[in-house]
Every structure is written in structure tokens, then in C-alpha cells.
Design a protein around this motif. Structure first.
Motif, PDB file in Angstrom:
ATOM      1  N   GLU A 210     -24.843 -26.755  42.199  1.00 24.86           N
ATOM      2  CA  GLU A 210     -25.370 -26.077  43.392  1.00 24.86           C
ATOM      3  C   GLU A 210     -25.253 -24.565  43.277  1.00 24.86           C
ATOM      4  O   GLU A 210     -26.165 -23.828  43.645  1.00 24.86           O
ATOM      5  N   ARG A 211     -24.131 -24.080  42.741  1.00 25.95           N
ATOM      6  CA  ARG A 211     -23.935 -22.632  42.677  1.00 25.95           C
ATOM      7  C   ARG A 211     -24.769 -21.973  41.586  1.00 25.95           C
ATOM      8  O   ARG A 211     -24.851 -20.755  41.525  1.00 25.95           O
ATOM      9  N   ASP A 212     -25.372 -22.785  40.688  1.00 25.86           N
ATOM     10  CA  ASP A 212     -26.155 -22.233  39.577  1.00 25.86           C
ATOM     11  C   ASP A 212     -27.653 -22.430  39.762  1.00 25.86           C
ATOM     12  O   ASP A 212     -28.422 -22.312  38.804  1.00 25.86           O
TER      13      ASP A 212
END
Length: 348
Positions: A210-212
Motif C-alpha cells: 500500500e505504501r509503495d
């Protein structure tokens, strides 16, 4: 000798190289144990129903995800442990080590827990020389305690061809391949741009967390990049994707994903590696090209060399044809026997 296999509870909820390694190791050990002359009886432990001291030895996969408690429990019960820690060869201990020095290790950081597991293990199994060096340099573990035992390869890769990949994607020309989690740490964006300058398509296998997602969008914006997402480790599409590629590019600085490198070679695909990546594969220079991982020009020249004069696929495959999971099981059985002998000597 009764061997218990353990790892963290959610291990098999994903499908990547670690899961494949553990599944294939267990399968090969069970198969070995079914032979009349084998001294090994291996099984996956259900800790809710079985005590560790019912086993002669336990083999723990991964030194994270709370697995240090498994090693602690075994040590408390006097059960020897073989630990396959799966330490990243590029791991940097600096932050945790500084924290440990400031707190005299009273803070149970991830580094401290992993180091404790490594210290308590009777024997450590590393997947390659790079991981062994990381264990020694990063966690100050004596190299005499570490055995290097590379993974086996999927037999399907040795017979794979690129037909399925080309049929499903419509890509008929050469391309470079990267496999693994999509993140800035893996350096796919720099490779995408380097391959883009050569007008060589880059195919990516793997998912972004999700953070990438922003990083994934940047990658998709580079001309020539195709993102296939996650593919089943034992599926025919992944094998065909490896077999159709012109060159495999390991993630990061070329020191990660040892299983993916073996898979590429098993499919007959040459690999571009960092110049200082440790490797004990004799006679592999024609298929494992080494470059300075910060030298884009050198990377591009090496790739062009492979495109102009690709090594024969069967010669590349021959490098790893003997790397079977059955051989892994036999080597592990020898490690178990070594631990048992050491224990008997210690008990007098």
C-alpha cells in the motif's frame, strides 16, 4: 530422528519464494524420511497440540515474525534448533545496533530478538555466501556455526519455454525480467529507466504494498514497462515468463532473491549481478555477468552483450540442473546428524 518444522503462523497465507522454499523443503524431507534407510522423520509442528520436547530437533524458518520465541522455548526445553533465518544480504544493522549500545540491549528491538535467535540456534543454515556474510557482519555470529545450503530449483523450469508467456502477453521480442516485491528498496525504477534507454522492454513480476503505490505508478509511467503482478510460484505462467526473458535482473544490488536467481538459470536465462556479489558457482561467468551496480553504462553494455550473443539456454540450465530439493533434504539431514552428534558430545 524426529524433526519438527516450524515458522510463523501466517507463512502460508502468501505465495512467494519463502513459502515455496519451506513447502519444497518439507516435501523433500518427508520424501527422504519415507525411505527405509533414512534416519529422518520430518513433520510440521502444530504447537497447539504438540510439545517441542517431543522432537529430537526443531528446524525454524525465519528469524523474524516472533520466531525468536520458538527458539527460546526450544532452548528452555533442551531441544536443539537448526535455524534458517532468511536474513537479507543487504541488511543494515546500524540503527538497531546503536540503539542497543545506548540501552545495553534492554530494549527488545528487532535486531536484538533476531540476534538472540541466531545465538541460541545450534546450527544456522544460510542460502548463500552473501547471507552468511550478513549474519557474521550484522549480528556478530561466528561463521563456523553457519552452513551455506542453496535452495533447490523447480523441475518445471528446466523444461519451460516462453510460448505461454508470449501467447498471453503478445510480446514476441526480447525483454528484461525482474521478480520480487515492487518497492524503492528493490530499485526497479532505475533499472526500468536504464532498459528504457536501450528500448528494451522490462517485465516486472510482483506486487507493491500500500505504501509503495506511488512508486508503482512511477514505474508504469516508464515506457516499455509491463507489470504482471503476482504469479503463482508453482504456476506455468511464471516458469514461461522466466524462460522467455533475455536477461534476469535481481532486485536491489543483485544480492537478494537467491531463489529467483536459481529459477532464472533453471529456465536458461542469464543473470546480471553486482560485481561484488559473493558466488561459489564455478564456471558460470558466461551466464552470470557482473557489473558495478551503480554504473548504468556498464549495465547497459552487459545487457547488449547478452542480446547480441545470448548463451545457449541448455548450457545455462546445466549450471543448476543438479540443484534439486532432494539434494537439499540430504544436506539438511547431514546438518541434523551433525547437531545430534554435537549434543551427544556435550551431554557426555
Amino acid at each position: 530422528m524426529r524433526i519438527g518444522i516450524l515458522s510463523y503462523p501466517m507463512l502460508f497465507e502468501r505465495d512467494d519464494g519463502v513459502q515455496q522454499q519451506v513447502r519444497e523443503t518439507i516435501r523433500a524431507l518427508v520424501q527422504l524420511g519415507s525411505q527405509a534407510e533414512s534416519p529422518v522423520e520430518a513433520e510440521v509442528i502444530n504447537p497447539h497440540a504438540t510439545r517441542l520436547d517431543e522432537f529430537d530437533l526443531i528446524h525454524v524458518f525465519s528469524a523474524i515474525q516472533g520466531n525468536h520465541r520458538l527458539v527460546d522455548a526450544a532452548a528452555e526445553q533442551g531441544v536443539p534448533v537448526v535455524l534458517t533465518p532468511l536474513i537479507s544480504p543487504g541488511w543494515d544493522r546500524a540503527g538497531d545496533h546503536r540503539l542497543g549500545n545506548l540501552t545495553a540491549w534492554n530494549v527488545q528491538s528487532g535486531y536484538a530478538r533476531t540476534r538472540r535467535a541466531l545465538q541460541q540456534a545450534s546450527l544456522i543454515v544460510a542460502l548463500g555466501e552473501a547471507e552468511k556474510q550478513a549474519i557474521g557482519a550484522g549480528f556478530l555470529i561466528d561463521g563456523a556455526k553457519v552452513r551455506v545450503l542453496p535452495n533447490g530449483v523447480n523441475p518445471a523450469l528446466l523444461a519451460a519455454d516462453g510460448e505461454l508467456f508470449r501467447k498471453r502477453t503478445g510480446m514476441t521480442g526480447p525483454y528484461a525480467l525482474m521478480a520480487g516485491p515492487i518497492s524503492p528498496y528493490q530499485n526497479q525504477l532505475a533499472m526500468a529507466r536504464a532498459m528504457g534507454a536501450l528500448s528494451l522492454p522490462l517485465v516486472l513480476v510482483g506486487e507493491a504494498g500500500e505504501r509503495d503505490q506511488d512508486y508503482l505508478r512511477e514505474l508504469r509511467a516508464v515506457r516499455g514497462v509491463t507489470c504482471l503482478g503476482a504469479l503463482r510460484q508453482d504456476g506455468p505462467m511464471l516458469a514461461s515468463t522466466y524462460a522467455a526473458a533475455s536477461v534476469f535482473l535481481p532486485p536491489g544490488e543483485g544480492q537478494g532473491a537467491p531463489l529467483a536467481v536459481l529459477d532464472a538459470l533453471a529456465a536458461g536465462t542469464p543473470v546480471l549481478m553486482a560485481h561484488d556479489t559473493p558466488s561459489s558457482m564455478a564456471g558460470a561467468g558466461f551466464a552470470l555477468l557482473r557489473v558495478d551496480w551503480n554504473d548504468t553504462d556498464a549495465q547497459q553494455r552487459a545487457v547488449l552483450r547478452l542480446l547480441v550473443s545470448p548463451p545457449p539456454r541448455e548450457q545455462v540450465r546445466a549450471l543448476v540442473r543438479g540443484c534439486t530439493w532432494e539434494r537439499v533434504a540430504r544436506q539438511l539431514a547431514a546438518c541434523y546428524a551433525e547437531v545430534a552428534t554435537l549434543r551427544q558430545a556435550a551431554l557426555g
